[in-house]
Design a protein around this motif. Structure first.
Motif, PDB file in Angstrom:
ATOM      1  N   CYS A  16     -20.049  -9.732  -0.632  1.00 29.84           N
ATOM      2  CA  CYS A  16     -21.512  -9.412  -1.302  1.00 29.84           C
ATOM      3  C   CYS A  16     -22.003  -8.249  -1.774  1.00 29.84           C
ATOM      4  CB  CYS A  16     -22.684 -10.232   0.024  1.00 29.84           C
ATOM      5  SG  CYS A  16     -24.193  -9.715  -0.356  1.00 29.84           S
ATOM      6  N   GLU A  18     -25.389  -6.969  -2.098  1.00 26.60           N
ATOM      7  CA  GLU A  18     -26.082  -6.772  -0.964  1.00 26.60           C
ATOM      8  C   GLU A  18     -25.349  -5.884   0.928  1.00 26.60           C
ATOM      9  OE1 GLU A  18     -29.526  -6.128  -1.935  1.00 26.60           O
ATOM     10  OE2 GLU A  18     -28.648  -6.618  -3.671  1.00 26.60           O
ATOM     11  N   CYS A  19     -25.264  -7.028   0.990  1.00 16.94           N
ATOM     12  CA  CYS A  19     -24.941  -6.612   3.035  1.00 16.94           C
ATOM     13  C   CYS A  19     -23.583  -6.474   2.843  1.00 16.94           C
ATOM     14  CB  CYS A  19     -24.925  -7.538   3.554  1.00 16.94           C
ATOM     15  SG  CYS A  19     -24.353  -9.261   3.696  1.00 16.94           S
ATOM     16  N   CYS A  34     -25.252 -15.327  -1.061  1.00 18.60           N
ATOM     17  CA  CYS A  34     -24.281 -15.047  -0.060  1.00 18.60           C
ATOM     18  C   CYS A  34     -25.709 -15.309   1.345  1.00 18.60           C
ATOM     19  CB  CYS A  34     -24.994 -13.572   0.258  1.00 18.60           C
ATOM     20  SG  CYS A  34     -24.252 -12.741   1.972  1.00 18.60           S
ATOM     21  N   ALA A  36     -24.458 -15.090   4.404  1.00 16.42           N
ATOM     22  CA  ALA A  36     -25.083 -14.087   5.358  1.00 16.42           C
ATOM     23  C   ALA A  36     -26.882 -13.351   5.119  1.00 16.42           C
ATOM     24  CB  ALA A  36     -24.206 -13.035   5.605  1.00 16.42           C
ATOM     25  N   CYS A  37     -27.054 -12.552   3.622  1.00 13.95           N
ATOM     26  CA  CYS A  37     -28.201 -12.553   3.116  1.00 13.95           C
ATOM     27  C   CYS A  37     -29.122 -12.930   1.939  1.00 13.95           C
ATOM     28  CB  CYS A  37     -28.215 -11.488   2.690  1.00 13.95           C
ATOM     29  SG  CYS A  37     -27.547 -10.624   1.379  1.00 13.95           S
ATOM     30  N   THR A  57     -25.416 -12.321  -4.879  1.00 14.01           N
ATOM     31  CA  THR A  57     -25.517 -11.031  -4.490  1.00 14.01           C
ATOM     32  C   THR A  57     -23.699 -11.081  -4.880  1.00 14.01           C
ATOM     33  OG1 THR A  57     -26.414 -11.020  -2.397  1.00 14.01           O
ATOM     34  CG2 THR A  57     -27.781 -10.587  -4.219  1.00 14.01           C
TER      35      THR A  57
HETATM   36 ZN   LIG Z   1     -25.516 -10.566   1.863  1.00 14.85          ZN
END
Ligand SMILES: [Zn+2]
Length: 88
Positions: A16, A18-19, A34, A36-37, A57
């Motif tokens: 990802c 982003e994270c 993603c 996770a986020c 992402t």
């Molecule tokens: Zn993420």
């Protein structure tokens, strides 16, 4: 296994942007949402409203095939559960 079912012969290895979460997915594509986020639960949206745009992402880093699926799954799950907190 942790990310994909036992016996999986082919999956994608994603990161990802982003994270920074890295994961395996049975879905193969250049980008993914993603886990996770990316999946923001939106319980308050009504049926008449537009669907929220979910950003994809996570980018495909590489394809993983054959016995490497299990190796990658083990490596990644160890990173999550093995006490490595660098990524938090
Ligand atoms: Zn993420």
């Amino acid at each position: 296994m942790y990310y994909v079912p036992d016996g999986t012969q082919r999956c994608g290895y994603y990161e990802c942007t982003e994270c920074g979460t890295r994961f395996l997915s049975l879905q193969i594509g250049p980008t993914l949402v993603c886990p996770a986020c990316g999946e923001v639960a939106d319980m308050e949206i009504g049926p008449d409203e537009e669907m929220p745009v979910v950003k994809e992402t996570a980018k495909l880093l590489q394809m993983v095939e054959g016995e490497n699926v299990e190796k990658m799954d083990t490596l990644l799950s160890l990173a999550v559960t093995g006490g490595n907190f660098e990524w938090i």
